[in-house]
Scaffold this active site. Structure first.
Site, PDB file in Angstrom:
ATOM      1  N   ARG A 223     -14.653  -6.933  -0.178  1.00  0.00           N
ATOM      2  CA  ARG A 223     -13.433  -6.815   0.619  1.00  0.00           C
ATOM      3  C   ARG A 223     -13.707  -7.091   2.087  1.00  0.00           C
ATOM      4  O   ARG A 223     -14.658  -6.548   2.657  1.00  0.00           O
ATOM      5  CB  ARG A 223     -12.836  -5.398   0.478  1.00  0.00           C
TER       6      ARG A 223
ATOM      7  N   GLU B  17       0.852  -1.184   0.000  1.00  0.00           N
ATOM      8  CA  GLU B  17       0.000   0.000   0.000  1.00  0.00           C
ATOM      9  C   GLU B  17       0.893   1.241   0.000  1.00  0.00           C
ATOM     10  O   GLU B  17       2.117   1.135   0.024  1.00  0.00           O
ATOM     11  CB  GLU B  17      -0.928  -0.046   1.214  1.00  0.00           C
TER      12      GLU B  17
ATOM     13  N   LYS C 133       0.263   4.795  -5.567  1.00  0.00           N
ATOM     14  CA  LYS C 133       1.122   3.621  -5.435  1.00  0.00           C
ATOM     15  C   LYS C 133       2.046   3.465  -6.633  1.00  0.00           C
ATOM     16  O   LYS C 133       2.649   2.407  -6.816  1.00  0.00           O
ATOM     17  CB  LYS C 133       0.260   2.376  -5.235  1.00  0.00           C
TER      18      LYS C 133
END
Ligand SMILES: [Zn+2]
Length: 469
Positions: free
Chosen positions: A262, A3, A58
């Site tokens: 998720r 992350e 990212k």
């Protein structure tokens, strides 16, 4: 998947390895890893020198001489390793940069989801993958544009925060941590998040990301930010992946649900859900006034359901009666359950209470689930005397516990049923209200008058009604 904090850490490690070094040669072992033409990538970069690095979300950005830029995204398993030329390449090396100092930089990717792209200073920020990204939390000074963007979004806040086109850099771990710190339920529709709450979200996510960056990322399983560097953020994680542990703030057990596919951990008490429906679980000791409170909710317009009523209905069913007869080895003088006979049996055989509960609880639970899924009224209140014992508290957005002192309890029981009053101490011992009081969203003391009670119940209902607006 790394992350933002991990990518920041990788950047800080990489910059020391590459800066000031010329690329003498590039080996591309897997063309698919290069977005665009692999030969152009090699031709365009050979002979250039690394100058600096930056990061957007990212994406790692390598800046080189002649305005050349490499955009790199690690996706699932992408990693960079530095080796001496005399050493072997890493096991899953896909692209190898041979530098002018006798070292080589391997881009390693066992899953092959990561990419490298050649661009230049003028164009890289306009590449679709970069330009579509929303701002990083660090760069959000005013939340109004974000609020405008999500004003019509019916999606939950969790899904919205994971959407990199709205805010960049928050992955699953950091969204769970941020929502917990902001006291926001992950299922709250994004459009219901107020300006103040958005400001909280931004402030908390910046704080959490900064701590994670300072600690070098979270190092989840297979991921390592660089040689000799290990992330320590996992020691600071408060809620992610801690399903079943209890919340240090309220003592309630964290819950785990799926939001948009998720895995999501949250505290059902500290993170209040906004938006309809709102389900209230009502419980309390015997003679605490649960049914009175349920009636007050009903009179105030909520849809209500009483477990005692469900049980009463179940006892009228012959198949339930015969199941109880078989399990407890008794015979009712009636076709349906004879409550007096059942009560007397349980007084003599207290251990059979458990067996009876094993039959009744699942049937009651089924009715409650049906009610919660079919009821149209946005506010539903269900009275469940053994809410915690039956582990049904997770069906409810908030929990109301009615508490009462033993003196009042005795007075009320004496008015009702002498026999039960005799067993009050025993009955209070078997129920787990006292040890679960800390899970209550509303703890209502009912030692006063009916009008006192009505006032408190009304106040709790108003708060809930405001919540789902
Ligand atoms: Zn909590």
């Amino acid at each position: 998947m790394p992350e933002l904090p991990e990518v920041e850490t990788i950047k800080n490690v990489l910059v020391k390895i590459v800066n000031g070094h010329k690329i003498n040669k590039i080996d591309v072992y897997r063309k698919g890893t290069i977005e665009g033409d692999a030969n152009e990538f090699i031709k365009g970069l050979t002979g250039e020198t690394f100058l600096s690095m930056s990061r957007i979300g990212k994406y790692l950005i390598f800046h080189l001489t002649n305005d050349k830029v490499i955009v790199s995204h690690l996706r699932m398993e992408g990693k960079y390793y530095e080796f001496d030329e005399s050493e072997n390449d890493s096991k899953y090396a896909k692209v190898v940069f041979h530098l002018d100092n006798g070292k080589k930089l391997c881009y390693d990717d066992s899953r092959c989801f990561g990419i490298l792209k050649l661009s230049n200073e003028k164009e890289y920020q306009n590449l679709e993958m970069i330009s579509k990204l929303g701002p990083e939390p660090f760069l959000v000074k005013d939340v109004t544009p974000i609020m405008k963007q999500v004003s019509k979004v019916k999606k939950p806040i969790k899904t919205t925060l994971l959407d990199q086109t709205i805010i960049t850099g928050l992955g699953n771990i950091y969204v769970d941590e941020t929502l917990y710190a902001s006291h926001i339920h992950p299922l709250t529709p994004a459009s219901l998040i107020t300006k103040k709450e958005w400001e909280e979200i931004i402030k908390n996510s910046v704080e959490i990301l900064n701590i994670a960056i300072q600690m070098g990322g979270s190092t989840i399983k297979s991921y390592h930010p660089g040689k000799d560097i290990d992330g320590n953020f996992q020691t600071r994680i408060k809620i992610y992946g801690k399903e079943g542990e209890s919340c240090p703030t309220c003592g309630h057990t964290y819950r785990f649900i799926k939001v948009g596919g998720r895995g999501t951990t949250f505290c059902p008490i500290c993170q209040r859900k906004k938006g309809a429906p709102h389900n209230i679980g009502l419980t309390g000791k015997i003679a605490s006034g649960k049914s009175t409170v349920l009636d007050i909710y009903k009179n105030l317009g909520a849809a209500t359901l009483s477990s005692d009523e469900i049980v009463k209905d179940l006892y009228q069913k012959e198949e339930v009666a015969s199941l109880i007869e078989k399990t407890l080895k008794i015979m009712f003088s009636t076709k349906v359950v004879n409550k007096d006979e059942l009560r007397n049996h349980l007084l003599i055989n207290p251990k059979d209470k458990r067996k009876l509960e094993k039959i009744i609880h699942p049937l009651v639970e089924k009715e409650i689930v049906r009610f919660l899924s079919e009821e149209k009224n946005p506010i539903r209140v269900v009275e469940v005397p053994l809410l915690f014992e039956s582990k049904m508290d997770h069906y409810f957005d908030s929990i109301v516990v009615i508490d009462v002192d033993e003196k009042t309890q005795l007075e009320r029981l004496n008015q009702r049923n002498q026999k039960t009053a005799l067993y009050l101490k025993e009955i209070n011992k078997t129920n787990k209200i006292d040890e679960n009081k800390n899970k209550a969203t509303y703890l209502i003391y009912n030692n006063g008058t009916l009008s006192d009670l009505e006032k408190v119940v009304k106040k709790s209902l108003n708060e809930v009604t405001d919540l789902i607006k």
